[in-house]
Motif scaffolding. Structure first.
Motif, PDB file in Angstrom:
ATOM      1  N   TRP A 284      -1.543  -7.714  96.364  1.00  0.00           N
ATOM      2  CA  TRP A 284      -2.530  -8.188  95.389  1.00  0.00           C
ATOM      3  C   TRP A 284      -1.835  -8.995  94.298  1.00  0.00           C
ATOM      4  O   TRP A 284      -2.312 -10.054  93.911  1.00  0.00           O
ATOM      5  CB  TRP A 284      -3.275  -7.027  94.748  1.00  0.00           C
ATOM      6  N   VAL A 285      -0.709  -8.477  93.797  1.00  0.00           N
ATOM      7  CA  VAL A 285       0.035  -9.155  92.722  1.00  0.00           C
ATOM      8  C   VAL A 285       0.575 -10.495  93.207  1.00  0.00           C
ATOM      9  O   VAL A 285       0.628 -11.467  92.450  1.00  0.00           O
ATOM     10  CB  VAL A 285       1.165  -8.240  92.182  1.00  0.00           C
ATOM     11  N   GLN A 286       0.949 -10.579  94.469  1.00  0.00           N
ATOM     12  CA  GLN A 286       1.466 -11.826  95.036  1.00  0.00           C
ATOM     13  C   GLN A 286       0.353 -12.807  95.397  1.00  0.00           C
ATOM     14  O   GLN A 286       0.620 -13.969  95.713  1.00  0.00           O
ATOM     15  CB  GLN A 286       2.294 -11.531  96.288  1.00  0.00           C
TER      16      GLN A 286
ATOM     17  N   ARG B 103      -1.118  -8.787  87.446  1.00  0.00           N
ATOM     18  CA  ARG B 103       0.299  -8.726  87.064  1.00  0.00           C
ATOM     19  C   ARG B 103       0.441  -8.590  85.544  1.00  0.00           C
ATOM     20  O   ARG B 103       1.183  -7.747  85.048  1.00  0.00           O
ATOM     21  CB  ARG B 103       1.043  -9.968  87.555  1.00  0.00           C
ATOM     22  N   ALA B 104      -0.314  -9.395  84.807  1.00  0.00           N
ATOM     23  CA  ALA B 104      -0.247  -9.370  83.341  1.00  0.00           C
ATOM     24  C   ALA B 104      -0.697  -8.027  82.784  1.00  0.00           C
ATOM     25  O   ALA B 104      -0.069  -7.488  81.853  1.00  0.00           O
ATOM     26  CB  ALA B 104      -1.101 -10.497  82.766  1.00  0.00           C
ATOM     27  N   GLU B 105      -1.751  -7.466  83.341  1.00  0.00           N
ATOM     28  CA  GLU B 105      -2.231  -6.165  82.865  1.00  0.00           C
ATOM     29  C   GLU B 105      -1.227  -5.052  83.162  1.00  0.00           C
ATOM     30  O   GLU B 105      -1.016  -4.170  82.328  1.00  0.00           O
ATOM     31  CB  GLU B 105      -3.592  -5.825  83.484  1.00  0.00           C
ATOM     32  N   LEU B 106      -0.624  -5.096  84.332  1.00  0.00           N
ATOM     33  CA  LEU B 106       0.386  -4.089  84.663  1.00  0.00           C
ATOM     34  C   LEU B 106       1.571  -4.177  83.712  1.00  0.00           C
ATOM     35  O   LEU B 106       2.087  -3.150  83.244  1.00  0.00           O
ATOM     36  CB  LEU B 106       0.845  -4.238  86.114  1.00  0.00           C
ATOM     37  N   VAL B 107       1.997  -5.385  83.398  1.00  0.00           N
ATOM     38  CA  VAL B 107       3.113  -5.575  82.463  1.00  0.00           C
ATOM     39  C   VAL B 107       2.713  -5.092  81.072  1.00  0.00           C
ATOM     40  O   VAL B 107       3.462  -4.354  80.419  1.00  0.00           O
ATOM     41  CB  VAL B 107       3.559  -7.056  82.425  1.00  0.00           C
ATOM     42  N   GLN B 108       1.534  -5.481  80.631  1.00  0.00           N
ATOM     43  CA  GLN B 108       1.070  -5.097  79.298  1.00  0.00           C
ATOM     44  C   GLN B 108       0.954  -3.587  79.157  1.00  0.00           C
ATOM     45  O   GLN B 108       1.309  -3.018  78.125  1.00  0.00           O
ATOM     46  CB  GLN B 108      -0.282  -5.744  78.994  1.00  0.00           C
TER      47      GLN B 108
ATOM     48  N   GLN C 199       2.818   3.261  90.486  1.00  0.00           N
ATOM     49  CA  GLN C 199       1.949   4.191  89.755  1.00  0.00           C
ATOM     50  C   GLN C 199       0.482   3.833  89.969  1.00  0.00           C
ATOM     51  O   GLN C 199      -0.346   4.711  90.193  1.00  0.00           O
ATOM     52  CB  GLN C 199       2.281   4.195  88.269  1.00  0.00           C
ATOM     53  N   LEU C 200       0.168   2.536  89.891  1.00  0.00           N
ATOM     54  CA  LEU C 200      -1.211   2.115  90.154  1.00  0.00           C
ATOM     55  C   LEU C 200      -1.605   2.510  91.572  1.00  0.00           C
ATOM     56  O   LEU C 200      -2.697   3.044  91.793  1.00  0.00           O
ATOM     57  CB  LEU C 200      -1.373   0.610  89.957  1.00  0.00           C
ATOM     58  N   ALA C 201      -0.725   2.269  92.516  1.00  0.00           N
ATOM     59  CA  ALA C 201      -0.997   2.618  93.918  1.00  0.00           C
ATOM     60  C   ALA C 201      -1.297   4.107  94.063  1.00  0.00           C
ATOM     61  O   ALA C 201      -2.252   4.487  94.752  1.00  0.00           O
ATOM     62  CB  ALA C 201       0.185   2.228  94.791  1.00  0.00           C
ATOM     63  N   LEU C 202      -0.517   4.935  93.402  1.00  0.00           N
ATOM     64  CA  LEU C 202      -0.704   6.377  93.464  1.00  0.00           C
ATOM     65  C   LEU C 202      -2.067   6.764  92.887  1.00  0.00           C
ATOM     66  O   LEU C 202      -2.792   7.582  93.469  1.00  0.00           O
ATOM     67  CB  LEU C 202       0.424   7.081  92.704  1.00  0.00           C
ATOM     68  N   GLU C 203      -2.428   6.160  91.769  1.00  0.00           N
ATOM     69  CA  GLU C 203      -3.683   6.510  91.101  1.00  0.00           C
ATOM     70  C   GLU C 203      -4.917   6.080  91.880  1.00  0.00           C
ATOM     71  O   GLU C 203      -5.961   6.729  91.784  1.00  0.00           O
ATOM     72  CB  GLU C 203      -3.715   5.929  89.689  1.00  0.00           C
ATOM     73  N   ILE C 204      -4.815   5.010  92.653  1.00  0.00           N
ATOM     74  CA  ILE C 204      -5.981   4.570  93.435  1.00  0.00           C
ATOM     75  C   ILE C 204      -5.858   4.942  94.908  1.00  0.00           C
ATOM     76  O   ILE C 204      -6.665   4.507  95.731  1.00  0.00           O
ATOM     77  CB  ILE C 204      -6.256   3.060  93.274  1.00  0.00           C
ATOM     78  N   LYS C 205      -4.828   5.724  95.207  1.00  0.00           N
ATOM     79  CA  LYS C 205      -4.631   6.254  96.568  1.00  0.00           C
ATOM     80  C   LYS C 205      -4.464   5.147  97.614  1.00  0.00           C
ATOM     81  O   LYS C 205      -5.172   5.083  98.613  1.00  0.00           O
ATOM     82  CB  LYS C 205      -5.755   7.199  96.947  1.00  0.00           C
ATOM     83  N   THR C 206      -3.502   4.271  97.335  1.00  0.00           N
ATOM     84  CA  THR C 206      -3.128   3.235  98.290  1.00  0.00           C
ATOM     85  C   THR C 206      -1.610   3.134  98.278  1.00  0.00           C
ATOM     86  O   THR C 206      -0.944   3.940  97.633  1.00  0.00           O
ATOM     87  CB  THR C 206      -3.811   1.887  97.957  1.00  0.00           C
ATOM     88  N   THR C 207      -1.059   2.169  98.962  1.00  0.00           N
ATOM     89  CA  THR C 207       0.392   2.029  99.004  1.00  0.00           C
ATOM     90  C   THR C 207       0.864   1.004  97.977  1.00  0.00           C
ATOM     91  O   THR C 207       0.100   0.128  97.558  1.00  0.00           O
ATOM     92  CB  THR C 207       0.875   1.567 100.394  1.00  0.00           C
ATOM     93  N   GLN C 208       2.123   1.106  97.619  1.00  0.00           N
ATOM     94  CA  GLN C 208       2.718   0.141  96.701  1.00  0.00           C
ATOM     95  C   GLN C 208       2.729  -1.240  97.353  1.00  0.00           C
ATOM     96  O   GLN C 208       2.578  -2.251  96.681  1.00  0.00           O
ATOM     97  CB  GLN C 208       4.130   0.594  96.298  1.00  0.00           C
ATOM     98  N   GLN C 209       2.884  -1.293  98.662  1.00  0.00           N
ATOM     99  CA  GLN C 209       2.872  -2.568  99.384  1.00  0.00           C
ATOM    100  C   GLN C 209       1.527  -3.278  99.232  1.00  0.00           C
ATOM    101  O   GLN C 209       1.481  -4.503  99.082  1.00  0.00           O
ATOM    102  CB  GLN C 209       3.175  -2.355 100.869  1.00  0.00           C
TER     103      GLN C 209
ATOM    104  N   LEU D 143     -11.547  -2.411  93.286  1.00  0.00           N
ATOM    105  CA  LEU D 143     -11.488  -3.235  92.082  1.00  0.00           C
ATOM    106  C   LEU D 143     -12.005  -2.462  90.878  1.00  0.00           C
ATOM    107  O   LEU D 143     -11.386  -2.469  89.812  1.00  0.00           O
ATOM    108  CB  LEU D 143     -12.300  -4.518  92.276  1.00  0.00           C
ATOM    109  N   PHE D 144     -13.115  -1.758  91.042  1.00  0.00           N
ATOM    110  CA  PHE D 144     -13.673  -0.987  89.938  1.00  0.00           C
ATOM    111  C   PHE D 144     -12.749   0.158  89.531  1.00  0.00           C
ATOM    112  O   PHE D 144     -12.634   0.475  88.340  1.00  0.00           O
ATOM    113  CB  PHE D 144     -15.074  -0.483  90.272  1.00  0.00           C
ATOM    114  N   LYS D 145     -12.074   0.772  90.492  1.00  0.00           N
ATOM    115  CA  LYS D 145     -11.100   1.813  90.162  1.00  0.00           C
ATOM    116  C   LYS D 145      -9.947   1.238  89.342  1.00  0.00           C
ATOM    117  O   LYS D 145      -9.499   1.836  88.362  1.00  0.00           O
ATOM    118  CB  LYS D 145     -10.546   2.462  91.436  1.00  0.00           C
ATOM    119  N   ILE D 146      -9.459   0.082  89.760  1.00  0.00           N
ATOM    120  CA  ILE D 146      -8.361  -0.585  89.042  1.00  0.00           C
ATOM    121  C   ILE D 146      -8.791  -0.905  87.613  1.00  0.00           C
ATOM    122  O   ILE D 146      -8.041  -0.663  86.659  1.00  0.00           O
ATOM    123  CB  ILE D 146      -7.930  -1.869  89.776  1.00  0.00           C
TER     124      ILE D 146
END
Length: 66
Positions: A35-37, A8-13, A20-30, A47-50
């Motif tokens: 993960w954030v929750q 969460r902190a990295e996404l905010v920073q 956008q992260l979901a799109l880049e790693i080819k998963t869903t926003q849900q 994890l390595f892709k993230i």
């Protein structure tokens, strides 16, 4: 800090929406939202892709080092 708090902190920073992260790693926003929750965590390959996208180490994201 936990993985979910660090993610969460990295996404905010980086000013990166979860969608956008979901799109880049080819998963869903849900999935990213879960993960954030702290409901679940990604597998190691994801994890390595993230980490590559957010420019952090797995240890940092997992909270194993500052």
């Amino acid at each position: 800090m936990t993985f979910s708090e660090n993610l969460r902190a990295e996404l905010v920073q980086k000013k990166m929406p979860q969608a956008q992260l979901a799109l880049e790693i080819k998963t869903t926003q849900q999935t990213v939202s879960r993960w954030v929750q702290g409901v679940n965590q990604p597998d190691y390959e994801t994890l390595f892709k993230i980490c590559k996208i957010l420019d952090v180490t797995p240890n940092e994201l997992l909270g194993w080092e500052d």
